[in-house]
Design a protein around this motif. Structure first.
Motif, PDB file in Angstrom:
ATOM      1  N   ASN A   1      -7.483 -24.506  73.507  1.00  0.00           N
ATOM      2  CA  ASN A   1      -8.572 -24.499  74.474  1.00  0.00           C
ATOM      3  C   ASN A   1      -8.395 -23.284  75.373  1.00  0.00           C
ATOM      4  O   ASN A   1      -7.306 -23.041  75.897  1.00  0.00           O
ATOM      5  N   GLY A   2      -9.462 -22.522  75.516  1.00  0.00           N
ATOM      6  CA  GLY A   2      -9.391 -21.317  76.333  1.00  0.00           C
ATOM      7  C   GLY A   2      -8.572 -20.221  75.690  1.00  0.00           C
ATOM      8  O   GLY A   2      -8.048 -19.340  76.375  1.00  0.00           O
TER       9      GLY A   2
ATOM     10  N   ALA B   1     -13.350 -22.656  79.836  1.00  0.00           N
ATOM     11  CA  ALA B   1     -12.301 -23.605  79.448  1.00  0.00           C
ATOM     12  C   ALA B   1     -11.606 -24.158  80.681  1.00  0.00           C
ATOM     13  O   ALA B   1     -11.278 -25.355  80.755  1.00  0.00           O
TER      14      ALA B   1
ATOM     15  N   LYS C   1     -12.009 -28.123  81.938  1.00  0.00           N
ATOM     16  CA  LYS C   1     -10.795 -28.655  81.316  1.00  0.00           C
ATOM     17  C   LYS C   1     -10.614 -30.155  81.542  1.00  0.00           C
ATOM     18  O   LYS C   1      -9.980 -30.838  80.736  1.00  0.00           O
TER      19      LYS C   1
ATOM     20  N   ASN D   1     -10.086 -27.275  68.110  1.00  0.00           N
ATOM     21  CA  ASN D   1     -10.027 -27.700  69.512  1.00  0.00           C
ATOM     22  C   ASN D   1      -9.004 -28.801  69.755  1.00  0.00           C
ATOM     23  O   ASN D   1      -8.751 -29.175  70.904  1.00  0.00           O
TER      24      ASN D   1
ATOM     25  N   GLN E   1     -14.147 -28.163  74.652  1.00  0.00           N
ATOM     26  CA  GLN E   1     -13.180 -27.094  74.556  1.00  0.00           C
ATOM     27  C   GLN E   1     -13.880 -25.794  74.166  1.00  0.00           C
ATOM     28  O   GLN E   1     -14.871 -25.805  73.438  1.00  0.00           O
ATOM     29  N   PHE E   2     -13.343 -24.695  74.684  1.00  0.00           N
ATOM     30  CA  PHE E   2     -13.910 -23.371  74.435  1.00  0.00           C
ATOM     31  C   PHE E   2     -12.850 -22.464  73.826  1.00  0.00           C
ATOM     32  O   PHE E   2     -11.755 -22.319  74.392  1.00  0.00           O
ATOM     33  N   ASN E   3     -13.171 -21.864  72.696  1.00  0.00           N
ATOM     34  CA  ASN E   3     -12.260 -20.918  72.066  1.00  0.00           C
ATOM     35  C   ASN E   3     -13.024 -19.722  71.515  1.00  0.00           C
ATOM     36  O   ASN E   3     -14.238 -19.800  71.289  1.00  0.00           O
TER      37      ASN E   3
ATOM     38  N   SER F   1     -15.324 -17.189  78.103  1.00  0.00           N
ATOM     39  CA  SER F   1     -14.829 -18.407  77.449  1.00  0.00           C
ATOM     40  C   SER F   1     -13.570 -18.924  78.122  1.00  0.00           C
ATOM     41  O   SER F   1     -13.392 -20.148  78.277  1.00  0.00           O
ATOM     42  N   GLU F   2     -12.693 -18.034  78.537  1.00  0.00           N
ATOM     43  CA  GLU F   2     -11.486 -18.449  79.248  1.00  0.00           C
ATOM     44  C   GLU F   2     -11.843 -19.145  80.557  1.00  0.00           C
ATOM     45  O   GLU F   2     -11.243 -20.161  80.927  1.00  0.00           O
TER      46      GLU F   2
ATOM     47  N   HIS G   1     -16.802 -28.753  70.812  1.00  0.00           N
ATOM     48  CA  HIS G   1     -16.120 -27.468  70.610  1.00  0.00           C
ATOM     49  C   HIS G   1     -17.141 -26.337  70.659  1.00  0.00           C
ATOM     50  O   HIS G   1     -18.119 -26.339  69.907  1.00  0.00           O
TER      51      HIS G   1
END
Length: 228
Positions: free
Chosen positions: A217-218, A162, A166, A213, A171-173, A158-159, A125
């Motif tokens: 995600n995203g 993600a 994917k 996560n 996961q990226f948040n 970050s989007e 994460h």
């Protein structure tokens, strides 16, 4: 819950400092990174490793990479918390002002994430701390052109990450924070008192880092109970 290997930037004070203590007290292994490592080193916590790290110095990233590869082998959570806040009328800002802010708030996030990613598992994460000022359509405040625009940039970054990762993880948040009573806020806005303490926000971020996560995600979560 198994103990995690967690990297946190901006740990010399404020939210990052409180986060490092919270995770370490819960039994997790923490690598605490900041230009001034002394405050976190002074804790002498058995679960915290710390050394000076300037996100604007490329050589310092090699130290992080060497630590991971020789001590840990993997990283479960990366929290990009370090930030530089500039409160200055736009007409008075310089090219150097914007460069300094973006080097820490955007380029630092990008480079550290790139260094750490090869060591992260599929369910790892990456959390980047942004600001409500970086949210499109949110209330904006004069003097924060460099800071808020940089915080908008890491949201988009970050989007994109993600989406790019994917299929393989991690996961990226992003957590877009409202006003939190930290030293950095006090320096930029001496007369303002925020409704949330650094420890309160750190507790929220800790819980989200460990389990968020599974559900996101995203995504960008707005974490604010105040206008700014």
């Amino acid at each position: 819950m198994m103990n995690k290997n967690i990297i946190i930037t901006g740990t010399s004070r404020g939210i990052g400092y409180e986060l490092a203590k919270l995770f370490a007290d819960a039994g997790h292994n923490v690598l605490a990174l900041s230009r001034n490592a002394k405050p976190i080193e002074d804790l002498k916590h058995k679960n915290i490793n710390a050394f000076p790290c300037d996100l604007c110095n490329l050589d310092d990233y090699k130290n992080v990479e060497n630590f991971i590869s020789t001590k840990w082998n993997h990283v479960d959570i990366l929290i990009n918390n370090a930030g530089l806040l500039l409160n200055k009328p736009f007409s008075e800002t310089t090219f150097s002002d914007f460069t300094k802010v973006y080097e820490t708030n955007v380029f630092g996030v990008s480079e550290l994430t790139r260094i750490v990613l090869p060591f992260m598992p599929r369910d790892g994460h990456v959390i980047t701390i942004s600001s409500m000022g970086g949210i499109q359509g949110s209330m904006k405040f004069p003097g924060l052109a460099a800071y808020s625009s940089s915080k908008g940039a890491v949201i988009t970054l970050s989007e994109l990450l993600a989406e790019e990762y994917k299929e393989t993880g991690p996961q990226f948040n992003v957590l877009a924070l409202g006003a939190v009573q930290t030293e950095m806020l006090k320096e930029a806005f001496p007369d303002y008192t925020a409704p949330t303490t650094a420890l309160e926000m750190a507790n929220y971020i800790k819980d989200f880092a460990l389990s968020g996560n599974k559900y996101y995600n995203g995504k960008v979560l707005q974490v604010s109970n105040s206008t700014p």
